[in-house]
Each structure stands twice: as structure tokens, then as C-alpha cells.
Scaffold this active site. Structure first.
Site, PDB file in Angstrom:
ATOM      1  N   GLY A 291       0.795  -1.215   0.000  1.00  0.00           N
ATOM      2  CA  GLY A 291       0.000   0.000   0.000  1.00  0.00           C
ATOM      3  C   GLY A 291       0.833   1.273   0.000  1.00  0.00           C
ATOM      4  O   GLY A 291       1.904   1.345  -0.608  1.00  0.00           O
ATOM      5  N   SER A 292       0.344   2.275   0.731  1.00  0.00           N
ATOM      6  CA  SER A 292       0.918   3.617   0.651  1.00  0.00           C
ATOM      7  C   SER A 292       2.319   3.754   1.227  1.00  0.00           C
ATOM      8  O   SER A 292       2.944   4.798   1.069  1.00  0.00           O
ATOM      9  CB  SER A 292      -0.013   4.622   1.348  1.00  0.00           C
ATOM     10  OG  SER A 292      -1.242   4.712   0.656  1.00  0.00           O
TER      11      SER A 292
END
Length: 570
Positions: A291-292
Site C-alpha cells: 500500500g501507501s
């Protein structure tokens, strides 16, 4: 006269004749005795060969009946943490064997044994006791009370042999790192397996593994910090109702793993469930879309290539449309964002715009350079290989820029993050002690020191003003990046099933340690709270730093922010 001489000569000849005959007899008798001796020697030799052959056949028969006395477990070196605390050691234990040929009554013997060992396989044990084998194992590694109880049964043909049993004082505390051994004291996982692969197994096979000559194997692990990490992830898994959790504390300057744990785990002293799927070491043997947390790598790529700086601005007013795919922000600002804003607001659109400032080939090469696309090199055997698209297209470049499309291990992510904040040096992680000088000799420069300085600033900014605010620990200037990724199930992203992570570093102006925590499918703690990384994994990292920083030798600073912290970049 002549007649007398002839007579005397004849008598002399006659008297001397027996002497000749006697000498001949003596010579013949000596040769005869030699022949007898030779014959006896030949017979003795033949009997010796036959006897040796019988012994060999007997040993073969023992092996056919089961692991014989020659296969009793051998010694292993102690495994200790960086401070000398014992993580694994050998204990003497008794193992029960039988010599079926000496068993008087197999039925009675089995009946008595079942009073102490009720879980014995009745049919199998009976058949083995009735066999004509010379030696069979009945139960390895008995407890002292079991041994005493069986001794009191007084069963003929039953005996005990002393063997080595591996004991782990900390139980599951460092299970995935230390690993475990099989019934024959051979390493089959973790650092136990690594030690065998370094030559211990050959020494054991050669009978040279003398316990007096085996020096303890020291790991980079700090048992105190290891306990804290496991305690925190266990609490977090329960608190957020996740299916799994994990964390690692990595020395950013040496690559040493100070602590790493993944739950659910197992107790190596009783590893009955060690091979269950959910007991996987998710930190190094599981691959996930992170993810981020990947946004930090994308920003670093653009800054290092010179295609952006901290004052660059990117349009995030509208979603990005690519064929049937639409790229949106989770909490969009719907405006033009600076690079620091892209980072602290975790903008998918802004990060995609940053990624497109370089070519697709450059993007892929950069991620490979910082260690995200190759199998990590470390001592631990359980290391998974990252996955990526066979061919990167524009849609792949965009989604990979914010952590979708490439799956890697959490430990590998922490390793690459360390390079972002330690001055730009990629150092493969190690579970053995390593000095800064030794690390520098194996380090690969992957980004410029100026880029690393900017990344330290952005990490710290994200904790003071962005999604990582709950990771703050007063006095330690924590920096970091949150990451919330939707999980892929049957080839599709599923809303509500998340893999969360927070990548932290402290002290942010000159990080000594990187701490990464993960949660697999966490739920809201209570109504009114969220389930994204900013609501849970940030707390995990905060608690780990708060409890372990002083043990790691990092002194708190309750004054002001360090002057070394970057404020801006032209």
C-alpha cells in the site's frame, strides 16, 4: 691296523647316522609345526572375517528395525542473543527402546507400557514387539517422570538411551527467528537450519560435534526488545481483531535485525502446529502489497532523478482515468498539491503524477535497485521472492507507485526504507551481529545523500502533520509513512479486507532504527474509529519505540527539534 681303522670308521659312520636322521627329523618337525601354525592362522582369519561379517549383518538388522544406537542425536551449539541470553540449548533426555528378541511376552509388555504411555499406537507397537528385530525405538525424548514410571515396570528387553533434546527457554518469543529442530536434533527451520547449512550437519555426521568444542552462536537479536515486539503485536491482533500481525526493528546503519515477530506463531518446545498455514512467518516468508508505504519510494525516485523537488506541485483536482480504471484519492483535497502535501495527505493521484515524471523503465530499475523486486539476501532460510508484473505498462506504473501491483515481504520493505533515511545505502538485513564498518563494506549506494535528507524531512512531517500522527513518541522524533492496501481475493480487490502497515524511523533527523508493524485484516476497535493504518499500526510502532528505545541506547531529547532536520529544499 687298517682293519681296525675301517672298523672304527664304520662305527663312527654308523654312530653319526642317527645324528643325521635326528637333524632331518627336527627340520621336518619344525616345518610341520609352521604348517600347523599357518593353518590355524588361516582358520582364525576366516573366523574373524565371519565374525566381522556377522557383526556387520547384526548392525544392518538393527538399522532395519529402526534407528539404532549409532543414530542417537548429537549435540548442537547454544544460540544466544546479542547480550548472551540463551535462546536455544541442548538438554539430556531419555529415549525408550526395545529389543524384540529379548521380549518374553509382547502382550504383557505392551499392556504395561500403555499404563505410562497411553497414546502408543497399540497395533503398530504390538507388531514391532513381536518382530524379530534387534532394536526398535518406542518413544523418543521422555520426561523424567515417564522414564521413572517405565523403569518401575521391570519389563525385560526394554531400555533407555540418553539423547539430546533442544530446549527454547523463551518458548514462542523468537520462534520464527530461532526456528526449530526435528526429533534427531537436526535444524529444519530458522537459524537452527542455517547453522546446519554452515557445516554443523557435516560435523555431526563425522562424529566431531563435541559439545565442549561448540561455541555459542550469537544472533543480532536483543531478547528484551524481541519480547516487547511480540507482546505488542499479540495485543494488537486481539485489540483490532486481525487474523495476523507482525513487526520488525531494524538497525538502519548496520542492517541488523534487533527483533522480529509474527503471530500466530508456535512454541518450538512443542511445535505440533508449526506447519499450519496461519503460523507462517509473515515478515519474511509472506509477500503482500504494502500500500501507501510505497509512496515514499516513489517520491524518493522522483527527487533522486531530479524530476521533482520539495517545491514541485502536482494537479490532484480530478481522478486519473486509464481505460476502464479510475485512480482516486481516499481523502482527496481536490486541488494542486506540493510534494510534501502529496506525501502527508497520501494522495494516489499526486503520487501517480510523480511516478510519471520518469520513464516506466526507470521506475522499474529504481525499485529493483532499492531491493524491492529481488529476493532478499539474509541468513534466515524462510524468505519469499517478491512478485511483479511480467511487463510494466502505464497502468502498472501508476498503481505500483502507490503500492498496488507489486507484492513484497514486510522485512524487505523495512530494508528498502532504511536506505531512504540512512544516507542512501542499501544494506541487506542480517540476523548476526554486524558493525557499521562491516555494513559499509557490503552496502550499495542507491540514492543520493541529499535525497535521503529530504526523505527524513518528509517522514517526520508526516508524523507531525499527516496520517502518522498517532506514532509520535515524545522525545524520539518519530518519522514514518502509513500504508493501507485492499487485499486481493480471487484476483479482485476486496473492500473491507485490508493489509495495514506503518513504516517508522527514529530519531527522524538521523535515524538509528526502522520499525515496521503490520496487521492483516484488522477491524475497527470500537464505533467511531477507523480501520486504516493511521488508526492501528501507528499505535503499534509508537508502543514499540516507547518501550524499547532506551534499551536500544537511544536517549530521549525533550528540547527542540534538531537543527539537522531539513526544513526546505530548493
Amino acid at each position: 691296523m687298517i682293519g681296525r681303522w675301517r672298523k672304527k670308521k664304520l662305527e663312527t659312520d654308523l654312530s653319526s647316522e642317527p645324528i643325521v636322521v635326528e637333524g632331518f627329523a627336527k627340520g621336518s618337525g619344525g616345518r610341520a609345526r609352521n604348517r600347523v601354525r599357518m593353518t590355524m592362522l588361516v582358520f582364525f582369519s576366516i573366523y574373524a572375517v565371519i565374525g566381522g561379517r556377522l557383526v556387520w549383518l547384526g548392525s544392518q538388522e538393527l538399522e532395519a528395525g529402526g534407528p539404532g544406537p549409532s543414530r542417537v542425536t548429537t549435540s548442537r551449539p547454544d544460540i544466544v542473543d546479542r547480550n548472551g541470553e540463551v535462546l536455544a540449548t541442548d538438554l539430556n533426555t531419555a529415549s525408550l527402546f526395545a529389543e524384540p528378541r529379548r521380549i518374553v511376552d509382547a502382550d504383557e509388555a505392551l499392556e504395561k507400557l500403555l499404563t505410562v504411555l497411553p497414546d502408543l499406537n497399540i497395533e503398530q507397537t504390538y507388531n514391532r514387539l513381536k518382530s524379530n528385530a534387534g532394536f526398535i525405538w518406542l518413544r523418543r525424548q521422555l520426561s523424567p517422570s515417564q522414564q521413572q514410571a517405565i523403569m518401575q515396570l521391570g519389563i525385560p528387553g526394554i531400555g533407555f538411551r540418553t539423547e539430546k533434546r533442544r530446549f527454547y527457554p523463551g518458548g514462542p518469543t523468537a520462534a520464527h527467528i530461532v526456528g526449530l529442530v526435528n526429533i534427531d536434533n537436526k535444524g529444519i527451520a530458522g537459524m537452527e537450519k542455517y547453522i546446519d547449512e554452515q557445516g554443523l550437519s557435516d560435523l555431526q555426521d563425522a562424529g566431531l560435534a563435541n559439545p565442549k568444542d561448540l561455541e555459542p552462536v550469537k544472533l543480532s537479536i536483543d531478547l528484551r526488545v524481541q519480547h516487547i515486539v511480540r507482546d505488542e503485536i499479540e495485543q494488537a491482533m486481539e485489540r483490532y481483531k486481525a487474523i495476523a500481525a507482525g513487526a520488525v526493528v531494524l538497525n538502519a546503519r548496520t542492517g541488523e535485525v534487533l527483533a522480529m515477530a509474527s503471530v500466530p506463531d508456535f512454541d518450538p518446545n512443542n511445535p505440533y502446529n508449526a506447519h499450519e498455514k496461519d503460523r507462517l512467518n509473515r515478515m519474511s516468508a509472506g509477500v503482500y502489497e504494502m500500500g501507501s508505504t510505497f509512496k515514499g519510494f516513489t517520491v524518493a525516485m522522483a527527487l533522486d532523478a531530479g524530476t521533482a523537488n520539495l517545491n514541485s506541485r502536482f494537479d490532484a483536482t480530478r481522478p486519473i482515468q486509464i481505460a476502464r480504471h479510475t485512480i482516486r484519492d481516499f481523502h482527496g483535497k481536490n486541488r494542486v498539491l506540493t510534494v510534501p502535501e502529496v506525501f502527508i495527505y497520501s494522495s494516489n493521484i499526486g503520487t501517480a503524477r510523480l511516478a510519471e515524471t520518469v520513464s516506466i523503465d526507470h521506475h522499474r530499475e529504481f525499485f529493483r535497485r532499492i531491493g524491492l523486486l529481488e529476493r532478499m539476501q539474509t541468513e534466515l532460510p524462510e524468505v519469499a521472492r517478491p512478485t511483479e508484473p511480467a511487463e510494466w505498462k502505464r497502468i502498472n506504473q501508476i498503481t505500483i507507485s502507490f503500492g498496488h501491483g507489486v507484492a513484497t515481504t514486510p522485512l524487505q520493505t523495512a530494508m528498502s526504507a532504511a536506505a531512504m533515511v540512512n544516507g542512501g545505502k542499501l544494506i541487506q538485513p542480517t540476523f548476526l551481529p554486524r558493525t557499521v564498518e562491516e555494513a559499509d563494506r557490503v552496502a550499495d549506494p542507491v540514492i543520493k545523500p541529499e535525497t535521503s535528507e529530504m526523505m527524513r524531512y518528509l517522514f517526520r512531517l508526516n508524523v507531525t502533520k499527516g496520517s502518522g500522527s498517532r506514532a509520535e513518541v515524545p522525545g524520539y522524533f518519530v518519522g514514518g509513512k502509513t500504508g493501507t492496501a485492499e487485499k486481493v481475493v480471487n484476483g479482485r480487490y476486496v473492500s473491507g479486507k485490508r493489509f495495514n502497515g506503518f513504516l517508522g524511523a527514529f530519531p527522524a533527523h538521523d535515524p538509528e532504527y526502522v520499525v515496521l508493524a503490520i496487521l492483516d485484516e484488522p477491524q475497527r476497535e470500537k464505533p467511531g474509529t477507523g480501520a486504516t493504518a493511521g488508526w492501528n499500526t501507528t499505535y503499534m510502532v509508537s508502543n514499540i519505540i516507547r518501550r524499547s528505545a532506551t534499551l536500544l541506547g537511544v536517549k530521549p531529547d525533550f528540547g527542540h527539534e534538531s537543527d539537522a532536520l531539513l526544513v526546505s529544499s530548493q
